[in-house]
Design an enzyme around this catalytic site. Structure first.
Site, mmCIF file in Angstrom:
data_model
loop_
_atom_site.group_PDB
_atom_site.id
_atom_site.type_symbol
_atom_site.label_atom_id
_atom_site.label_comp_id
_atom_site.label_asym_id
_atom_site.label_seq_id
_atom_site.Cartn_x
_atom_site.Cartn_y
_atom_site.Cartn_z
ATOM 1 C CG ASN A 6 52.745 -74.875 85.428
ATOM 2 O OD1 ASN A 6 53.184 -74.386 84.395
ATOM 3 N ND2 ASN A 6 52.797 -76.168 85.673
ATOM 4 C CG ASP A 8 54.473 -75.495 81.915
ATOM 5 O OD1 ASP A 8 55.499 -74.860 82.182
ATOM 6 O OD2 ASP A 8 54.351 -76.701 82.163
ATOM 7 C CG HIS A 9 48.553 -73.622 80.208
ATOM 8 N ND1 HIS A 9 47.850 -74.322 79.252
ATOM 9 C CD2 HIS A 9 48.763 -74.486 81.218
ATOM 10 C CE1 HIS A 9 47.614 -75.546 79.680
ATOM 11 N NE2 HIS A 9 48.166 -75.680 80.873
ATOM 12 N NE ARG A 17 49.351 -67.223 64.527
ATOM 13 C CZ ARG A 17 48.767 -66.055 64.247
ATOM 14 N NH1 ARG A 17 47.770 -65.609 65.010
ATOM 15 N NH2 ARG A 17 49.174 -65.340 63.225
ATOM 16 C CG HIS A 42 56.079 -80.427 82.649
ATOM 17 N ND1 HIS A 42 54.957 -81.200 82.748
ATOM 18 C CD2 HIS A 42 57.090 -81.303 82.360
ATOM 19 C CE1 HIS A 42 55.247 -82.470 82.537
ATOM 20 N NE2 HIS A 42 56.548 -82.547 82.290
ATOM 21 N NE ARG A 44 53.637 -81.981 79.123
ATOM 22 C CZ ARG A 44 53.096 -83.146 79.446
ATOM 23 N NH1 ARG A 44 53.546 -84.259 78.893
ATOM 24 N NH2 ARG A 44 52.097 -83.211 80.299
ATOM 25 N NE ARG A 48 53.042 -82.056 75.115
ATOM 26 C CZ ARG A 48 52.229 -83.023 75.560
ATOM 27 N NH1 ARG A 48 51.073 -82.706 76.086
ATOM 28 N NH2 ARG A 48 52.572 -84.281 75.454
ATOM 29 C CG HIS A 49 54.338 -76.618 77.303
ATOM 30 N ND1 HIS A 49 55.279 -76.907 78.268
ATOM 31 C CD2 HIS A 49 53.318 -77.495 77.491
ATOM 32 C CE1 HIS A 49 54.845 -77.902 79.008
ATOM 33 N NE2 HIS A 49 53.665 -78.291 78.572
ATOM 34 C CD GLU A 69 54.945 -79.545 87.190
ATOM 35 O OE1 GLU A 69 54.176 -79.363 88.152
ATOM 36 O OE2 GLU A 69 54.547 -79.581 86.000
ATOM 37 C CB THR A 99 47.333 -82.117 81.015
ATOM 38 O OG1 THR A 99 47.992 -81.611 82.182
ATOM 39 C CG2 THR A 99 46.028 -82.788 81.417
ATOM 40 C CB THR A 100 50.684 -84.817 84.167
ATOM 41 O OG1 THR A 100 51.757 -84.100 83.545
ATOM 42 C CG2 THR A 100 51.252 -86.010 84.908
ATOM 43 C CD GLU A 150 52.559 -80.605 92.606
ATOM 44 O OE1 GLU A 150 51.671 -80.085 91.914
ATOM 45 O OE2 GLU A 150 53.770 -80.314 92.487
ATOM 46 C CG HIS A 213 46.553 -82.410 87.300
ATOM 47 N ND1 HIS A 213 47.542 -82.222 86.374
ATOM 48 C CD2 HIS A 213 45.524 -82.957 86.626
ATOM 49 C CE1 HIS A 213 47.140 -82.660 85.183
ATOM 50 N NE2 HIS A 213 45.915 -83.098 85.325
ATOM 51 N N GLY A 214 44.448 -79.465 88.001
ATOM 52 C CA GLY A 214 43.025 -79.213 87.830
ATOM 53 C C GLY A 214 42.430 -78.264 88.853
ATOM 54 N N GLY A 235 48.292 -73.654 87.395
ATOM 55 C CA GLY A 235 48.708 -72.994 86.165
ATOM 56 C C GLY A 235 47.580 -72.637 85.227
ATOM 57 C CD GLN A 236 43.245 -74.331 81.846
ATOM 58 O OE1 GLN A 236 42.666 -74.494 82.914
ATOM 59 N NE2 GLN A 236 42.665 -73.863 80.761
#
Length: 259
Positions: A6, A8-9, A17, A42, A44, A48-49, A69, A99-100, A150, A213-214, A235-236
């Site tokens: 993922n 996204d980050h 920025r 994702h 959204r 936001r990203h 997503e 986050t979700t 998932e 997730h996580g 991802g993160q």
């Protein structure tokens, strides 16, 4: 077991920025060469990203399948149908959440899901539902004729972190989980058992199983040993590690742990 990365980050860093650096698109060849099996993003509702143009260009240029997503909002589903990713993963979405924070309310959103899934299938897009590990929800997902589920591993990840890391001594400590080690160990065992049981039940209901997730470099091996799970979406933790090691090594390290 397949790995969806993922990205996204990368867009989160860019949006911090409000400039076009770093660009998520630049990650695509690195992900492929490092052994990733899928790109996950994702889109959204509040953008936001990842933005619409990010999603369009990534889907057009990625040599890996793209898992998009998204919420079950009609406007978003229409956009996804135009973009035609390999897969759409339908997730719950709240504007105020960081986050979700849980799986879809499949029972409460059944008719909306039916409509969204029908439209996505008409555009030859595979569908996955992001759900909590739960037998009833899995059976409802099967009735909706999606290809994938998932499993939301956030509860597992939170308990693991409070038990095995320094999280409780930081300002991000999870208040509801400030429990004794014995209580946390019991919760962790129960969470893993629920994920295993749900994975088996999903396969019996002709569903392919992903999880995410996580998940990170400390906890992923406990999930990657569950043979019914075909794919992890992470991802993160990968993007966070890449700040120090570079994206290539961060992905290779995760692939090795999964193996």
């Amino acid at each position: 077991m397949l790995l969806g990365v993922n990205i996204d980050h990368i867009a989160v860093l860019r949006e911090a920025r409000k400039i076009n650096d770093p660009n998520p698109l630049d990650a695509l060849p690195i992900c492929k060469l490092s052994g990733a099996d899928q790109i996950t993003i994702h889109l959204r509702e509040d953008r936001r990203h990842i933005h619409d143009n990010d999603a369009k260009v990534i889907i057009e240029q990625s040599s890996l399948p793209v898992n998009l997503e998204c919420a079950i909002d009609e406007e978003i589903i229409d956009i996804v149908c135009k973009l035609k990713p390999a897969r759409a993963t339908l997730v719950p979405e709240k504007r105020e959440e960081v986050t979700t924070e849980g799986g879809l309310d499949v029972k409460g959103s059944y008719k909306k899901l039916q409509k969204a899934i029908k439209k996505l299938h008409e555009h030859e897009i595979e569908v996955s539902l992001f759900i909590d590990p739960n037998k009833e929800i899995i059976e409802l997902s099967s009735k909706l004729k999606v290809e994938w589920i998932e499993l939301h591993t956030g509860t597992f990840a939170n308990v693991y972190a409070m038990l095995n890391s320094n999280l409780r001594n930081t300002h991000h400590s999870i208040k509801d989980l400030e429990l004794s080690k014995k209580e946390l160990s019991s919760k962790l065992d129960a969470s893993i058992k629920e994920i295993k049981k749900s994975s088996k039940h999903a396969v019996k209901n002709n569903l392919k199983v992903a999880a995410g997730h996580g998940l990170n470099y400390q906890n992923v091996t406990l999930i990657s040993t569950i043979k019914e799970i075909e794919e992890l979406n992470i991802g993160q933790s990968i993007i966070a590690r890449s700040v120090f090691t570079g994206l290539k090594d961060a992905i290779i390290d995760m692939k090795n742990l999964i193996k």
